[in-house]
Scaffold this active site. Structure first.
Site, mmCIF file in Angstrom:
data_model
loop_
_atom_site.group_PDB
_atom_site.id
_atom_site.type_symbol
_atom_site.label_atom_id
_atom_site.label_comp_id
_atom_site.label_asym_id
_atom_site.label_seq_id
_atom_site.Cartn_x
_atom_site.Cartn_y
_atom_site.Cartn_z
ATOM 1 N N THR A 115 0.787 -0.877 0.053
ATOM 2 C CA THR A 115 0.038 -0.056 0.400
ATOM 3 C C THR A 115 0.802 1.700 -0.124
ATOM 4 O O THR A 115 1.813 1.274 0.684
ATOM 5 C CB THR A 115 -1.014 -0.090 1.038
ATOM 6 N N ASP A 173 -3.815 5.891 2.275
ATOM 7 C CA ASP A 173 -3.468 6.492 3.390
ATOM 8 C C ASP A 173 -3.837 6.291 4.786
ATOM 9 O O ASP A 173 -5.312 5.901 4.916
ATOM 10 C CB ASP A 173 -4.458 8.107 3.221
ATOM 11 N N ASN A 217 4.248 0.355 9.156
ATOM 12 C CA ASN A 217 5.781 0.796 8.674
ATOM 13 C C ASN A 217 4.985 2.242 8.267
ATOM 14 O O ASN A 217 6.036 2.725 8.130
ATOM 15 C CB ASN A 217 5.916 0.471 7.240
ATOM 16 N N SER A 254 8.366 1.178 14.388
ATOM 17 C CA SER A 254 8.636 1.977 15.249
ATOM 18 C C SER A 254 9.821 2.314 15.508
ATOM 19 O O SER A 254 10.779 3.223 14.064
ATOM 20 C CB SER A 254 9.091 1.459 17.277
ATOM 21 N N TYR A 306 7.660 13.557 17.497
ATOM 22 C CA TYR A 306 8.000 11.958 17.528
ATOM 23 C C TYR A 306 8.372 11.026 18.085
ATOM 24 O O TYR A 306 7.249 10.044 18.264
ATOM 25 C CB TYR A 306 9.379 12.046 16.048
ATOM 26 N N LYS A 314 6.000 7.168 19.369
ATOM 27 C CA LYS A 314 6.402 5.597 19.166
ATOM 28 C C LYS A 314 6.693 5.458 20.450
ATOM 29 O O LYS A 314 6.549 3.928 20.390
ATOM 30 C CB LYS A 314 8.089 5.908 18.603
ATOM 31 N N THR A 369 17.078 5.607 4.882
ATOM 32 C CA THR A 369 15.539 5.675 4.146
ATOM 33 C C THR A 369 14.614 6.761 3.487
ATOM 34 O O THR A 369 13.254 6.491 3.377
ATOM 35 C CB THR A 369 14.204 5.051 5.398
#
Length: 275
Positions: A32, A56, A83, A134, A148, A152, A183
């Site tokens: 996705t 989304d 993810n 995480s 952030y 997490k 990433t």
């Protein structure tokens, strides 16, 4: 038997690496992304194993529809990988309610909705795995990452309880805590409006976030391999820090917490009613 994976944010970073690793293992991935065109190359290379789906994760109304469709077409969902994510930099005072709520929608409410949607299918088969992406920032934090890390930390607390709830039902929960991996996470970061008073504390974090993208030492492909290894283990860990920086940061933080508790243990224990 090959497995059926549902991976969010499969177009880049860990999502793409996990998708490629699952495909290499002979599995099928429902990949996705908010824009399915970003998955075209993966689909072209693996047309029988990668299925692109627009999603989304903040659109919780669509989540049930997507999960029901995947389960109907494939008969099962073996692995859910939550993810999809992004990062945000700003001192807590700088961070607005809108910025904080937006991050929680992506990192907490989206994964919660997806988890609720897949669990009835996993419970019926008494098997399955839920992978929560995480961060080492889900165990510890520092200036500039208040929002952030808040998301997490919440994801990890939710997942720890979830593991207790679904473990007896044959379902695994794996919380992955990466350090600095290449990433593109910082490439899509958002920033709060600066307050000069935090220049010395949050300033270094802002500068790091602005310059680190593309130079992180972590290899997403190796991270994906480690995740598949952990899922295949007879005793899958609840938490899996990835990268030397994550291992060192998390263990160092745990040591510091233990030392602080020991220093204040007498005061902390002496809080019951007198007998």
């Amino acid at each position: 038997m090959s497995r059926v994976w549902l991976v969010t944010g499969a177009n880049s970073g860990f999502g793409r690496a996990i998708t490629e690793a699952a495909v290499a293992a002979g599995d099928t991935v429902v990949a996705t992304a908010r824009r399915t065109g970003t998955l075209d190359d993966l689909v072209a290379r693996h047309p029988d194993q990668v299925e692109p789906v627009r999603l989304d994760v903040t659109d919780t109304a669509r989540i049930d529809t997507v999960v029901a469709d995947v389960a109907a077409r494939h008969g099962r969902i073996d692995v859910l990988v939550n993810n999809a994510g992004r990062t945000h930099v700003g001192a807590l005072e700088e961070t607005t309610d809108a910025e904080l709520r937006s991050l929680f929608e992506v990192h907490v409410f989206g994964p919660a909705a997806l988890t609720r949607a897949v669990l009835p299918h996993m419970r019926a088969r008494r098997s399955g795995a839920i992978v929560q992406l995480s961060s080492m920032g889900g165990q510890m934090s520092f200036a500039g990452f208040a929002a952030y890390s808040a998301t997490k930390f919440a994801l990890e607390g939710m997942s720890e309880a979830l593991a207790d709830e679904v473990g007896p039902l044959g379902i695994k929960v794996l919380v992955v805590e990466p350090g600095a991996f290449r990433t593109g996470l910082f490439g899509g970061k958002s920033l709060s409006t600066e307050i000069e008073a935090y220049a010395e504390t949050v300033g270094p974090t802002r500068r790091m976030a602005a310059t680190v993208d593309g130079t992180q030492p972590g290899d997403p492909a190796k991270a994906a391999a480690a995740i598949l290894t952990a899922l295949a283990a007879e005793r899958t860990p609840l938490r899996l820090p990835l990268g030397p920086d994550a291992v060192d940061a998390v263990t160092g933080h745990l040591d510091a917490v233990r030392a602080e508790i020991a220093a204040w243990e007498e005061v902390a224990r002496d809080t019951d009613f007198d007998s």
